[in-house]
Design an enzyme around this catalytic site. Sequence first.
Site, PDB file in Angstrom:
ATOM      1  N   CYS A 177       0.922  -1.178   0.028  1.00 28.47           N
ATOM      2  CA  CYS A 177       0.042   0.100  -0.176  1.00 28.47           C
ATOM      3  C   CYS A 177       0.879   1.221  -0.106  1.00 28.47           C
ATOM      4  O   CYS A 177       1.904   1.117  -0.279  1.00 28.47           O
ATOM      5  CB  CYS A 177      -0.944   0.087   0.961  1.00 28.47           C
ATOM      6  SG  CYS A 177      -0.275   0.024   2.845  1.00 28.47           S
ATOM      7  N   HIS A 193      -4.306   9.182   5.027  1.00 28.17           N
ATOM      8  CA  HIS A 193      -4.668   7.874   5.051  1.00 28.17           C
ATOM      9  C   HIS A 193      -6.139   7.847   5.856  1.00 28.17           C
ATOM     10  O   HIS A 193      -6.446   7.978   6.855  1.00 28.17           O
ATOM     11  CB  HIS A 193      -3.876   7.202   5.855  1.00 28.17           C
ATOM     12  CG  HIS A 193      -3.938   5.525   5.565  1.00 28.17           C
ATOM     13  ND1 HIS A 193      -4.806   4.776   6.040  1.00 28.17           N
ATOM     14  CD2 HIS A 193      -3.006   4.827   4.972  1.00 28.17           C
ATOM     15  CE1 HIS A 193      -4.448   3.534   5.430  1.00 28.17           C
ATOM     16  NE2 HIS A 193      -3.370   3.533   4.893  1.00 28.17           N
TER      17      HIS A 193
END
Length: 624
Positions: free
Chosen positions: A28, A547
């Site tokens: 990620c 995030h």
Amino acid sequence: MASKYDGLARIIIQNVGGKDNITSITHCITRLRFKLKDESKANTEILKDTDGIVTVIQSGGQYMVVIGNHVPQVFDAVISVGHLENKSALAAGESDDGPKEKQNPFNAFISIVTSVFTPFLGVLSACGILKGVLALLSAVGVLAGDSSTYNLLYALGDAAFYFLPPILGVTAAKKFKLPELEGLVLGLALVYPYLTDGAHEISHLFGIPVTMPPSGNYTSSVIPIIAAVAFAGWFENKVVKKIVPDTIKLFAVPFLTVTITYCLTLFIIGPVASGIANVLGLFFNTLNEISPIIMGAIVGFFWQILVIFGLHWSLVPISLSNMATTGQDVILVAMLGTTFAQTGACIGIYLKTRDKKLKGLAPAAIVSGMAGVTEPAIYGLTLPKKAPFFRTCVISGIAGAALCTLGVKAYQSAGMGIFSYPAYVNAQTKDTSGMIIAIVISLLCLVAGCILELLFYKNESKDSSKSLEASATTNGEVLVAPVKGEVKPLTEIADKVFSSEAMGKGVAIVPEEGKVYAPADGTISAFFNTGHAIGLTTANGAQVIIHVGMDTVQLEGKGFEPKVKQGDVVKKGDLLLEFDIDFIKEAGYSVETPVVITNSDAYADIIPTDAKTVVNGNDLITLL
């Protein structure tokens, strides 16, 4: 291809239990995400203590190695050096919009040689060991060189070397997307008896001059067949298949490809490739004649560094070519000390360290090191600590200089470690002095490696304060809130990577509205296809990660609607992302959204707002 992250990649692969322990790998925005067959095989503490790794998290059946902003480059290196293409499922978060690094000719050559040799390297080493043992038995009078037993076994040992062109024709065909049997036929043609028996004059084909290599034929050659198959792969896929009608492709395509490639190999490809190999071999041999000390020291010192980047493969074809043309080689002689220095260092670390995990790793590394396989030693013990690795390089350089100065030569390719000793026996003269010198120097390397670690190895206390590298130039600025919602200290969120501030300092926001806005002017440095994470480099140099939610990469983009893409230049307040808060919560994920400055070390202080709630445009973080 070689990358500055190759060494780190090998350390990671070794310490997650090896490539066979990896079920799949993705990444990620900051982490390599492994699914391992057995997480107990992973050396978590070693990974945590390795420079370039922020920390390791085990959660939800995933083994996550936290890298930071450059995780895409590390991911690429892990896939490349581990040949894990079949196990890589690119995280839905990886963007394909970024620039792709191009291979220069040298890196392309390394990649080719590695791919071609790897499939049969074990067999090649085994045959070399057999030849060496036969030479040793003949030299000491146990087995007569003209006996049936000797020659029958020698045929087995020498076959892999004599018939290198057809073997490499098959492995190279896989690399260049050519049918393997076509590669095999090209290799067989180059070692056909008419070309090798010396009874025929080979001077012209269709009236065009044919130049054979300096050795007289193509047996045991390496580069010519690789070059020929490379051309054949291109020629067949780019030219022949496009012009041949489908009705006759079954036989016409291989006929044209093999025939034309074979002729061009005799005319151009073979002579040029052989010439290049001979020039390179001549360079190293001349350097050895001018100064054996310099030659041995350079190869010995740098060999392990070349191994880390996969560059040692560039010397293997030259070594094999030397043996084929002159019957001996000095390149692989100079690197003999590397395996024993590494093994000695492992013994020293085992005796000195108080780390139980290292003590558990050392015995296996010692055994494999004696057999010439140093990867467990390099990537599990010496390289992560850096200083032991470079001490072994110094020992190896001294050993290489000594071996070359004393005139030791290798007369056949053999195994590594203790299995390399027979290679230094001259079967023609039955001279074993080279082997004796090699044994003595290798044992000295073993002892030196051990003693240096007993003297200088330090049991370091674990340092959990590792931080990411700061950007080169930053200026103070104020970041505004990218999300409307409740402000929380970063240390209070559930995700350990963010709450420990290992990724950098910042705050968290519990969003009340599913929109993310730019907190400052800047460039979108990362935007994963999942939409869950955004990287922004501000105009003043701050590196910001936003995030959305915890572990929301698992949603694979569902519930997220990106409004910009990687590389876009944005202004403060521009809409970057819309997301469905209810959907994310119903899927079982937290919507806590960290806003983190990953180059926090570049600032004297990072001051979060004292407000309990914010809306887009409110001051959120002050960077000083």
